[in-house]
Design a protein around this motif. Sequence first.
Motif, PDB file in Angstrom:
ATOM      1  N   VAL A   1       0.864  -1.186   0.000  1.00  0.00           N
ATOM      2  CA  VAL A   1       0.000   0.000   0.000  1.00  0.00           C
ATOM      3  C   VAL A   1       0.896   1.229   0.000  1.00  0.00           C
ATOM      4  O   VAL A   1       1.629   1.484   0.948  1.00  0.00           O
ATOM      5  CB  VAL A   1      -0.923   0.033   1.231  1.00  0.00           C
ATOM      6  CG1 VAL A   1      -1.737   1.325   1.238  1.00  0.00           C
ATOM      7  CG2 VAL A   1      -1.851  -1.163   1.224  1.00  0.00           C
ATOM      8  N   THR A   2       0.877   1.918  -1.098  1.00  0.00           N
ATOM      9  CA  THR A   2       1.522   3.238  -1.148  1.00  0.00           C
ATOM     10  C   THR A   2       0.519   4.153  -1.822  1.00  0.00           C
ATOM     11  O   THR A   2      -0.452   3.700  -2.394  1.00  0.00           O
ATOM     12  CB  THR A   2       2.840   3.214  -1.945  1.00  0.00           C
ATOM     13  OG1 THR A   2       2.559   2.692  -3.244  1.00  0.00           O
ATOM     14  CG2 THR A   2       3.882   2.378  -1.255  1.00  0.00           C
ATOM     15  N   GLY A   3       0.778   5.416  -1.758  1.00  0.00           N
ATOM     16  CA  GLY A   3      -0.248   6.408  -2.080  1.00  0.00           C
ATOM     17  C   GLY A   3      -0.854   6.292  -3.454  1.00  0.00           C
ATOM     18  O   GLY A   3      -0.260   5.771  -4.381  1.00  0.00           O
ATOM     19  N   GLY A   4      -2.054   6.787  -3.544  1.00  0.00           N
ATOM     20  CA  GLY A   4      -2.777   6.805  -4.815  1.00  0.00           C
ATOM     21  C   GLY A   4      -3.621   8.037  -4.866  1.00  0.00           C
ATOM     22  O   GLY A   4      -4.567   8.131  -5.560  1.00  0.00           O
TER      23      GLY A   4
END
Lengths: 93, 631
Positions: free
Chosen positions: A90-93
Amino acid sequence: MIVVIQVEYLGVVRLLTAKKEESFQFTCSPTLGQILECLGNKYGQEIAEECLNQMIFLHIPGFPASQLKWPRDQDVKLENGSLLRFISMVTGG
Amino acid sequence: MYGYQGKVLRVNLCTEEMRIEDLPEELMLNYLGGRGFNMKRLYDEVPPEVDPLGSENKLFIGVGPLTGTLFPGAARVNFSAKSPQTGILGDSNAGGFFGPELKFAGFDQVIVEGVAKAPVYLYIKDGEARLKPAQHLWGKEVFATQEAILQELNDARVQVACIGPAAENGVKYSGIFCNLVRAAARTGMGTVMASKNLKAIAVRGTQDLKAAQPEKFMELLQEIDQEIYQHFEYKTRLLLGTTKLVHALNEAGCLATKHFQTGRFVGAEQVSGERLAETYRRKGKGCFACTVPCSRFFSIEEGKYQGLKSEGPEFEGLAGFSSRVGVDDLGAALKGVDLCNRYGMDVISASECVSFAMELYQRGLLTKDEADGLDLTWGNSEAVLTLLEKIAFRQGFGDVLADGVVEAAKRIGKGSELYAMHVKGLEIFQADPRGLKAYALGFAVATRGGDHLRSEPSFEFTEDPEEGIRRFGVPESAFRLEYKGKGKVVKFYEERSALADCLNVCKNTLVNMEILPFHQAAELLTAVTGIPFTEEKVQQAAERVVNLERAYIVREGIRRKDDTLPERFLKEPLPPECGPSAGSIVELEPMLDEYYETHHWDIATGIPTVEKLEQLGLQDIVADLRWRGIV
């Protein structure tokens, strides 16, 4: 005794292997590191390297909640019926 | 002039006067570009008494010193104004090709003032600008508008930023759309543009950009390109883009589902990025100069949505019209995004308004009759799509939702404000803050309201305690369900995000992949502009922008009490099916304390201290806040 470990692929590993899931059989309880080694042997270096970039959710039979594991947790012992789910970080979107 | 074009175009729509001004050196040195330029102008030129939809509001369009260069993803453009949606700071940015073209056309910033007597569009070409009639474009959807302007100007290389019918109809969360679907969607910048009778801005440029030290600049770019290619996320970003987050957040138990009633969506597989890639994706698509083209063209060849084809979607739209509204039909979710793109609406705010109505319907606070006969049961994709149409054209119940969720709750009453998922009037995104504590804090304090892109602190997913200690002093900072250390994490990523927006580069690389640390940014900026930047100066510029924005919203009346979250996230634990996130709530108050302390802001009020503002060279801001009796 046969130990069966179910592996589900999400994220880029699923796209690269063109597989959603498969199972691996062992004669004794494997470690997470051994599963990663199996994947490397079966699919080659590119996919093995991608597996090292994923989060792994581990569902152990009898436990209600999954546990988040990382490829660095190589020594984690898996039980018969365990389900490993490889998934994108999970990394930014 | 190196890096910058050194020119600002000021357009008065009332008088039709066009003035070309020099870009002040102070802006370059202290605010770097795009967002920084716009925020400084917004503070100086749009005081608190200005009505966001009145003629005194101004629309600022800014690009940065890397825009139009080969720096990967230096393609973005910021649109800023006082927001009609929140009444505070409005700012949003978009990728694609518009930003670089504006720079090639000779400008670092465009300032639009006043209101045109009749609809117009602004055409900027190689240092010159003129207004052209747009009565014939008014009412057209985004795609049709862009196509019509390209035909009218007989130049396929013109880049267009435009609004759709939603903005014209006064929908408060309307965006400005570039390259068809590249949306500066948040905070209602399209609504501001419509209030000025400005349908579009078309740009075309052939002017050179010069780097002060071209060889050094190219050497650094090659290093950065290699870092990107070798990054652990490279293939994921390339093949899935942000759509990877549907499965990833669902598995973590914090995917916004049925309007945040749970973090687990049983239909996640059917609407996942993986499913999209395996079914409708045709090829990848990137922005100007991008080395990680993370978007995609898709087309649906059969079934109910046969013939639907477009670019995207990003995670926010995909989850917004699937898990958030309980829809497990990928085609329907893509159609929802497509409607927002064509009508020119923000997918986050639109999906909040629709899912808010659905929860009220579930709870008996909204009847079928009140909803124009729509059955707003979770998963009813037809009702979702119909409601989007109604919002865009302010028809019937759509009119209630068109001003955003805060105003909708006021009109509906019956205690419905409890279910409005927003911060400071801006609707929040598609992950549940209870499963991401730094994001939760980031929402609460973001200068434009409930927004994840003001900080993007995904470091908290690394779960590496040693990294937590090394970077932010405590192991908990690296764990998403812990709250300690998150004040420091958010401050750091706020500054990284500010840097990205001032350089107008992509946050996927600069923030999420952590490319271009401050010291390297200083080297690069020196090479491109010839101005001797240092690591400290670059970090301070980013910090200055964050403080200036905080001062702006403080001047508008925002205090600590407003830095909060919807009650659900503070009091209702995530339910058991949320697996690893089950039982979690947001411990906001201790995180706020740490956050203000880290910023050197007043802990009781959240107002930046005079010492901090002066340290950042913001003496003029101190004087203004003093004059107003705020500090």
